[in-house]
Design a protein around this motif. Structure first.
Motif, short mmCIF file in Angstrom:
data_model
loop_
_atom_site.label_atom_id
_atom_site.label_comp_id
_atom_site.label_asym_id
_atom_site.label_seq_id
_atom_site.Cartn_x
_atom_site.Cartn_y
_atom_site.Cartn_z
N GLY A 1 0.82 -1.21 0.00
CA GLY A 1 0.00 0.00 0.00
C GLY A 1 0.85 1.26 0.00
N ASP A 2 0.21 2.38 -0.28
CA ASP A 2 0.95 3.64 -0.40
C ASP A 2 1.61 4.06 0.91
N ALA A 3 0.90 3.93 2.02
CA ALA A 3 1.44 4.36 3.29
C ALA A 3 2.63 3.49 3.75
N PRO A 4 2.50 2.16 3.73
CA PRO A 4 3.66 1.34 4.12
C PRO A 4 4.88 1.57 3.24
N LEU A 5 4.65 1.82 1.94
CA LEU A 5 5.77 2.08 1.05
C LEU A 5 6.51 3.34 1.49
N LEU A 6 5.77 4.35 1.91
CA LEU A 6 6.41 5.59 2.35
C LEU A 6 7.32 5.35 3.55
N PHE A 7 6.88 4.53 4.47
CA PHE A 7 7.67 4.28 5.67
C PHE A 7 8.99 3.60 5.35
N THR A 8 8.91 2.60 4.47
CA THR A 8 10.16 1.89 4.14
C THR A 8 11.10 2.78 3.34
N LEU A 9 10.54 3.65 2.50
CA LEU A 9 11.38 4.59 1.75
C LEU A 9 12.02 5.61 2.68
N ALA A 10 11.25 6.11 3.63
CA ALA A 10 11.77 7.09 4.58
C ALA A 10 12.87 6.49 5.45
N ALA A 11 12.81 5.17 5.62
CA ALA A 11 13.83 4.48 6.43
C ALA A 11 15.08 4.16 5.62
N GLY A 12 15.09 4.57 4.35
CA GLY A 12 16.28 4.37 3.54
C GLY A 12 16.24 3.19 2.60
N SER A 13 15.09 2.54 2.48
CA SER A 13 14.98 1.40 1.58
C SER A 13 15.15 1.86 0.13
N ARG A 14 15.90 1.10 -0.65
CA ARG A 14 16.17 1.45 -2.05
C ARG A 14 15.27 0.62 -2.96
N VAL A 15 13.99 0.93 -2.91
CA VAL A 15 13.02 0.28 -3.78
C VAL A 15 12.22 1.36 -4.51
N LYS A 16 11.58 0.97 -5.60
CA LYS A 16 10.74 1.90 -6.34
C LYS A 16 9.45 1.22 -6.77
N ALA A 17 8.39 2.01 -6.81
CA ALA A 17 7.11 1.51 -7.31
C ALA A 17 7.14 1.55 -8.83
N PHE A 18 6.77 0.43 -9.47
CA PHE A 18 6.78 0.40 -10.93
C PHE A 18 5.40 0.13 -11.53
N ALA A 19 4.41 -0.09 -10.68
CA ALA A 19 3.03 -0.27 -11.14
C ALA A 19 2.10 0.22 -10.04
N ALA A 20 0.96 0.77 -10.44
CA ALA A 20 0.02 1.35 -9.48
C ALA A 20 -1.39 0.86 -9.74
N SER A 21 -2.15 0.67 -8.67
CA SER A 21 -3.57 0.33 -8.79
C SER A 21 -4.38 1.22 -7.87
N ARG A 22 -5.63 1.41 -8.23
CA ARG A 22 -6.57 2.14 -7.37
C ARG A 22 -7.74 1.23 -7.03
N SER A 23 -8.20 1.36 -5.79
CA SER A 23 -9.33 0.56 -5.32
C SER A 23 -10.27 1.43 -4.52
N ASP A 24 -11.51 0.99 -4.40
CA ASP A 24 -12.44 1.63 -3.48
C ASP A 24 -11.90 1.44 -2.06
N ALA A 25 -11.84 2.52 -1.31
CA ALA A 25 -11.17 2.50 -0.01
C ALA A 25 -12.05 1.99 1.14
N TYR A 26 -13.28 1.57 0.86
CA TYR A 26 -14.19 1.23 1.95
C TYR A 26 -13.62 0.16 2.88
N GLY A 27 -13.02 -0.88 2.31
CA GLY A 27 -12.56 -2.02 3.11
C GLY A 27 -11.38 -1.73 4.01
N THR A 28 -10.73 -0.60 3.84
CA THR A 28 -9.71 -0.16 4.80
C THR A 28 -10.45 0.68 5.82
N ALA A 29 -10.63 0.13 7.00
CA ALA A 29 -11.62 0.70 7.92
C ALA A 29 -11.24 0.52 9.38
N ILE A 30 -11.93 1.28 10.21
CA ILE A 30 -11.83 1.11 11.66
C ILE A 30 -13.05 0.31 12.10
#
Length: 316
Positions: free
Chosen positions: A85-114
């Protein structure tokens, strides 16, 4: 202790069944893709659509319970790429991880929930003040929690965050050890269909719905054509899945080990589609990074445009 725990997770994950070629001699001559998956999502999709047949390369699948250990595996070069996901990717990049996103998808966000218990007195995000909320640190559940609080004028300091993995968090909610659980599908769909929880706040309007295929620098350099082929297969399989929802839901349920009702619910409502890494994707990712900076979870601003490889064609 934390390093030992990750080593145990990684060892068990890498022991997952691999899809290999017809003979060892042949497989040694073929490219091997080491794929990181979450709850069998990619493997189920490709398997159901028939896109794993007659592959010109081999795939070794490693399944992870959440994005954080998958990100650690990417950083350790234990897998070539994975879905994240977008948020976990940011954390690993901020920690110095040398990875890159090469494909992207969009989904309805309902199922990510409290989620809360069915009979919980909580009615809105404002009611979370002072309550115990379980989620994975750096996950999209964590992000949606912070966004939901921000929308009602609260912050992380106004709740008691408990960072625990999905299986433990589900148990904690069921037993009343926490008041809410911020998670994502298929966990959300499982909790709903089993009547163990209800959605207090959905991710709609809070999360972009972006997820990525992210790869190590070495894989992007040395296995580029193979990654392109894999990306194309995923895009074709996604189109097929929505043309054949019953067939795909049955395969998804079998592979990830959940009831077919939950598998179909989370699949149909996500409405996932693969998109080009364009200016809108980069802008949305930058806004997410800037929100984490505002929330104090990133120490300095992350320029996300440098974390994408937009050189892969996008076609179904």
């Amino acid at each position: 202790m934390q390093r030992r725990r990750f080593s145990q997770i990684l060892a068990s994950s890498l022991a997952a069944p691999a899809l290999l070629g017809p003979s060892l001699a042949q497989s040694q001559q073929r490219v091997l893709l080491r794929a990181g998956d979450q709850k069998g999502g990619l493997q189920a999709l490709l398997d159901a659509a028939g896109e794993l047949k007659n592959l010109p390369y081999d795939i070794k699948w490693s399944e992870f319970p959440a994005a954080a250990p998958l990100a650690e595996a990417l950083n350790a070069d234990a897998v070539d790429f994975g879905i994240i996901g977008d948020a976990p990717l940011l954390f690993t990049l901020a920690a110095g991880s040398r990875v890159k996103a090469f494909a992207a998808s969009r989904s309805d966000a309902y199922g990510t929930a409290i989620l809360v218990q069915p009979d919980s007195p909580l009615k809105s995000a404002a009611d979370l003040k002072g309550k115990r909320v379980a989620t994975n640190r750096g996950s999209i559940g964590h992000y949606v929690t912070l966004k939901a609080l921000d929308a009602v004028g609260l912050s992380a300091d106004d709740i008691q965050l408990r960072f625990i993995p999905p299986a433990e968090a589900k148990l904690a909610l069921t037993q009343g050890s926490v008041d809410a659980w911020a998670t994502w599908d298929p966990y959300t769909a499982l909790a709903e269909t089993s009547k163990h929880a209800r959605v207090l706040v959905s991710g709609r309007g809070l999360w972009t719905g972006l997820s990525y295929l992210a790869a190590t620098e070495s894989a992007l350099r040395d296995k580029r054509a193979t990654l392109q082929d894999f990306k194309d297969r995923v895009a074709r399989a996604q189109v097929w899945s929505y043309q054949n929802p019953d067939s795909f839901s049955a395969t998804l349920a079998r592979i990830i080990g959940i009831p077919e009702e939950a598998a179909k619910l989370q699949f149909v409502r996500r409405a996932t589609h693969w998109v080009s890494i364009d200016e809108q994707v980069v802008a949305d990712q930058q806004r997410t990074a800037d929100f984490y900076l505002k929330a104090g979870l990133l120490k300095q601003r992350l320029q996300v445009s440098n974390t994408f490889d937009a050189g892969f064609r996008n076609k179904a």
